[in-house]
Design a protein around this motif. Structure first.
Motif, short mmCIF file in Angstrom:
data_model
loop_
_atom_site.label_atom_id
_atom_site.label_comp_id
_atom_site.label_asym_id
_atom_site.label_seq_id
_atom_site.Cartn_x
_atom_site.Cartn_y
_atom_site.Cartn_z
N ASN A 134 0.82 -1.21 0.00
CA ASN A 134 0.00 0.00 0.00
C ASN A 134 0.86 1.26 0.00
O ASN A 134 2.09 1.19 0.07
CB ASN A 134 -0.97 -0.02 1.19
CG ASN A 134 -0.25 0.04 2.52
OD1 ASN A 134 0.58 0.92 2.76
ND2 ASN A 134 -0.53 -0.90 3.40
N THR A 135 0.17 2.42 -0.08
CA THR A 135 0.88 3.69 -0.29
C THR A 135 1.57 4.22 0.96
O THR A 135 2.15 5.30 0.92
CB THR A 135 -0.10 4.78 -0.79
OG1 THR A 135 -1.14 4.90 0.17
CG2 THR A 135 -0.66 4.41 -2.14
N ARG A 136 1.50 3.49 2.06
CA ARG A 136 2.26 3.94 3.24
C ARG A 136 3.74 3.60 3.07
O ARG A 136 4.58 4.08 3.82
CB ARG A 136 1.69 3.30 4.51
CG ARG A 136 0.45 4.03 5.00
CD ARG A 136 -0.06 3.40 6.28
NE ARG A 136 -1.22 4.11 6.80
CZ ARG A 136 -2.19 3.51 7.49
NH1 ARG A 136 -2.14 2.22 7.71
NH2 ARG A 136 -3.20 4.21 7.96
N PHE A 137 4.04 2.72 2.11
CA PHE A 137 5.43 2.47 1.75
C PHE A 137 5.74 3.27 0.49
O PHE A 137 4.92 3.36 -0.41
CB PHE A 137 5.66 0.97 1.47
CG PHE A 137 5.49 0.10 2.67
CD1 PHE A 137 6.45 0.09 3.70
CD2 PHE A 137 4.38 -0.72 2.81
CE1 PHE A 137 6.29 -0.73 4.81
CE2 PHE A 137 4.22 -1.54 3.93
CZ PHE A 137 5.17 -1.53 4.93
N THR B 152 -6.77 1.72 1.66
CA THR B 152 -6.13 0.40 1.71
C THR B 152 -5.57 -0.02 0.35
O THR B 152 -4.47 -0.55 0.25
CB THR B 152 -7.15 -0.66 2.17
OG1 THR B 152 -7.66 -0.26 3.44
CG2 THR B 152 -6.53 -2.03 2.28
N PHE B 153 -6.36 0.17 -0.70
CA PHE B 153 -5.99 -0.37 -2.01
C PHE B 153 -5.51 0.71 -2.99
O PHE B 153 -4.74 0.42 -3.91
CB PHE B 153 -7.17 -1.10 -2.62
CG PHE B 153 -7.72 -2.23 -1.78
CD1 PHE B 153 -6.91 -3.31 -1.45
CD2 PHE B 153 -9.03 -2.22 -1.33
CE1 PHE B 153 -7.41 -4.36 -0.70
CE2 PHE B 153 -9.54 -3.26 -0.57
CZ PHE B 153 -8.73 -4.34 -0.25
N VAL C 289 0.53 -2.46 -7.96
CA VAL C 289 -0.09 -3.23 -9.05
C VAL C 289 -1.09 -2.36 -9.81
O VAL C 289 -1.06 -2.30 -11.05
CB VAL C 289 -0.78 -4.51 -8.52
CG1 VAL C 289 -1.53 -5.24 -9.63
CG2 VAL C 289 0.25 -5.44 -7.87
N SER C 290 -1.95 -1.65 -9.08
CA SER C 290 -2.92 -0.78 -9.74
C SER C 290 -2.21 0.26 -10.60
O SER C 290 -2.64 0.55 -11.72
CB SER C 290 -3.79 -0.07 -8.70
OG SER C 290 -4.58 -1.01 -8.01
N ASN D 240 -5.83 -10.47 -0.73
CA ASN D 240 -4.37 -10.50 -0.54
C ASN D 240 -3.67 -9.25 -1.12
O ASN D 240 -2.50 -9.32 -1.48
CB ASN D 240 -3.78 -11.76 -1.18
CG ASN D 240 -2.66 -12.35 -0.34
OD1 ASN D 240 -2.79 -12.48 0.88
ND2 ASN D 240 -1.53 -12.65 -0.96
N GLY D 241 -4.40 -8.15 -1.21
CA GLY D 241 -3.84 -6.92 -1.75
C GLY D 241 -4.72 -6.39 -2.87
O GLY D 241 -4.81 -5.19 -3.11
N HIS D 242 -5.39 -7.31 -3.56
CA HIS D 242 -6.30 -6.93 -4.64
C HIS D 242 -7.56 -6.28 -4.04
O HIS D 242 -8.07 -6.75 -3.03
CB HIS D 242 -6.68 -8.18 -5.43
CG HIS D 242 -7.65 -7.93 -6.54
ND1 HIS D 242 -7.26 -7.46 -7.77
CD2 HIS D 242 -9.00 -8.06 -6.59
CE1 HIS D 242 -8.33 -7.33 -8.53
NE2 HIS D 242 -9.39 -7.69 -7.85
N PRO D 243 -8.06 -5.21 -4.70
CA PRO D 243 -9.24 -4.52 -4.16
C PRO D 243 -10.52 -5.33 -4.30
O PRO D 243 -11.10 -5.40 -5.38
CB PRO D 243 -9.32 -3.24 -5.01
CG PRO D 243 -7.99 -3.12 -5.70
CD PRO D 243 -7.51 -4.52 -5.88
#
Lengths: 426, 426
Positions: free
Chosen positions: A81-84, A284-285, A290-291, B257-260
């Motif tokens: 996620n975007t916190r990293f 969260t997403f 990946v997105s 697992n990360g996917h929205p």
């Protein structure tokens, strides 16, 4: 060919049991079961091919291999996620910034297109939803749709852009008289659910002036219309000229070719005001590696395959074909659109412009028999809407136009026979 | 090893410019740039490995190959929407139904976890958000957190479940006196932001009784706690016994697992009431074939790799190790948790139970130096929270416990020296 797990009837039965019935199916009386898709073509459980005229989300074509590869490669590396800190989000924001006017330079990545109507706060600002539900809130003011076919000012008006913008100005004045303030003006840059409407020249700029004067912001909803669908420009609001710039742009649907990704672009000033409330915004997403990899791959495909050029060429040709049908068939009241965003309005007759809802529905059903998937929109579901994947071809345009020609002919024959029968009865 | 596109400083600079500053970074003074991840390990731009104690979204481990394969295979076939009939959505709903009490048998798939605080309608029901913003609405009633460490009834109470449930009953009575009705009771099944709280036995069932009596529904938010994190059960609400069943369950975060992907499960009665408003519920992305393929693959991995068993074994061992640290270190006020959902509360002293926010922050910073990523939560950010990927191992648990032991020792030495120095000064 992918194998079916359940026979179609069983899938349907399970769906009726397990999935909320508010979630509707296309062609609900005889839904299609689609197993795979590629480009602008869908394939059902029997391998039957359908031409897809409506999947605007699968923007560069269903299951484009470049998108799948980009997704799989990044999924194998990192799906956090975007916190990293990560390169993809800044790469992607930078690429999007290059498509927008300079002042729209701050991005918030999310994973849902703020679709009108999922939450009360969005239902409240969506007339087509709240009119069926709890009604209009006192803080919501609905401007007349600048529809020059059905609206209060029509194609014969000298300056419909100014005239419709004045209705917004009046609305703001009325709100002020009631002691209300204006926060923002929300509009799709080309209203889709409203009936594939093309804003008249000058409308947005003048509306923005009134809204700004009242202390509000202009929000351009580009969720259905962005990413080059109009061909000549990357964003539909850019059709209104370089001297118009919204304060906030929302983007979604086509952005990930099916993958859930969306974004809000805004100015530094507005972003700073949001930051100033001191509360973290975490999604969260939204904006995950990946997105963003998928988003970047989509931008590459649009460029490499010249899909904006294709939208100009194929959209232009399709519009011409439909305009020819308008000359031939009295049922066709209006043809409007730009690029691969086109609407063809079916009317009872051209003088009254009375929407021919039933005939439009019949056309959709008959086109399905011809293995063409299309649907209607607009306040009376009388507008046949085209918003196909951007790889739609000249041959596809000709195929759908030929089929529509034939079906409209059948419909008119039936009408004439009924008309004659009625006359005989009289 | 994936290649960096930008040097870390440049990425950071671009991020500050392009991404809204409300979107914060972990370790904001010296953020980590993560390039790839696998299982419970993160790798930065120099290939340095970090142990991940907090990524609950990457539930079965970062970048699990089964999930990536399932996603890529389905992306190559079909990434459409739920208006087309498809097997995956019914297969997935059926699998989820099997994990839930029978009456929770209708599903709505969405793509966002209804995360508390994205929209005003959700901020309004999120105390930790609205307290920082526009304040509490008159239709929102906040029940005391059933926290037996800091709350009004503590671990020495004979029946804290009953006592805390009675506070909800009183709250409902007060609301009724003000002429208000009760629509619903919302609670995470194990409050996470609240400080990794474990509900006392009997709490939920008794709350549900009061809420039902008032005509409301019980909404169990399983977004952080579902999918086997607690080990012994698939859903955290099931810890409250078989005679408790919520009316609505929300699920999200770990689901893909990360996917929205996210989902709302409810009863036929509630689904029918939603259908009865006559308005279509369409979600562009929710329930699409790819999201459901990912969801199904995740359920398979949980089973095949016995990750619930792992949560019981590793979570149990980690809790024991932390309880030993509690005996040794006065800074550790409380250790609580179930499965791989554990909180360790850092306090100034055990009598006052005064939260040691600074010390907890120090611990997080020092653990980062030891290449362990962890964070704090709770009203005073004094709870070290563990919610790692479910493949967390016994060795990982021992490594993190050993590091915490050492850092707490250092902290106590410093405190003692300061204490002695203070005495000398006096």
């Amino acid at each position: 060919m992918a194998l079916e797990v359940f026979h179609k009837d069983e899938t349907l039965q399970m769906r009726r049991k397990l999935i909320g019935q508010s979630c509707r199916l296309f062609f609900s009386h005889d839904p299609v079961k689609i197993m795979r898709a590629r480009g602008q073509y869908l394939y059902d459980e029997n391998g039957m091919q359908y031409l897809d005229c409506i999947s605007n989300v699968q923007h560069v074509g269903h299951c484009h291999p470049s998108i799948t590869q980009a997704a799989a490669a990044q999924m194998d590396l990192l799906y956090s996620n975007t916190r990293f800190l990560h390169d993809n989000i800044v790469l992607y924001a930078n690429r999007l910034a290059a498509t927008l006017p300079k002042k729209l330079c701050v991005f918030y990545f999310v994973n849902s297109g703020a679709y009108h109507g999922h939450l009360t706060s969005l239902i409240d600002i969506s007339p087509y939803k709240f009119r069926k539900l709890e009604g209009q809130k006192e803080w919501v003011h609905v401007a007349p749709l600048p529809d020059t076919y059905h609206g209060i000012y029509r194609e014969d008006h000298l300056d419909p852009g100014q005239a419709y913008a004045d209705t917004v100005k009046s609305l703001i004045e009325e709100a002020h008289k009631k002691g209300r303030k204006i926060s923002s003006f929300f509009a799709e840059s080309l209203p889709s659910v409203g009936g594939q409407i093309i804003f008249p020249t000058g409308y947005c700029k003048r509306v923005a002036e009134s809204v700004h004067e009242a202390g509000g912001v202009y929000v351009a909803d580009e969720i259905q219309t962005g990413f080059g669908r109009v061909g000549s420009h990357f964003w539909a609001f850019q059709l209104q000229g370089e001297d118009f710039c919204p304060d906030i742009v929302t983007m979604g649907k086509p952005m990930g070719n099916g993958h859930p990704i969306a974004c809000v672009a805004t100015t530094e000033e507005i972003a700073d005001a949001f930051t100033a409330n001191g509360v973290e915004y975490f999604n969260t997403f939204g904006g995950n590696p990946v997105s963003c990899a998928i988003g970047l791959a989509l931008l590459d495909v649009i460029e490499k395959e010249d899909l904006r050029g294709n939208a100009v060429r194929v959209g232009g040709h399709l519009k011409q074909l439909l305009l020819q049908l308008q000359i031939k068939h009295p049922l066709v009241g209006d043809v409007r659109g730009v690029g691969l965003f086109i609407g063809m309005e079916i009317v009872k007759d051209r003088v009254s412009r009375k929407p021919a809802t039933e005939e439009a529905a019949h056309l959709v059903r008959r086109l399905k028999e011809e293995r063409i998937v299309i649907s209607t929109d607009g306040p009376w579901d009388s507008v046949i809407k085209f918003k196909p994947p951007m790889c739609f071809s000249i041959e596809d345009a000709e195929r759908v136009s030929t089929c529509i020609d034939q079906i409209l002919g059948e419909l008119e024959d039936t009408h004439q026979k009924k008309g004659t029968a009625d006359e005989v009865e009289v």
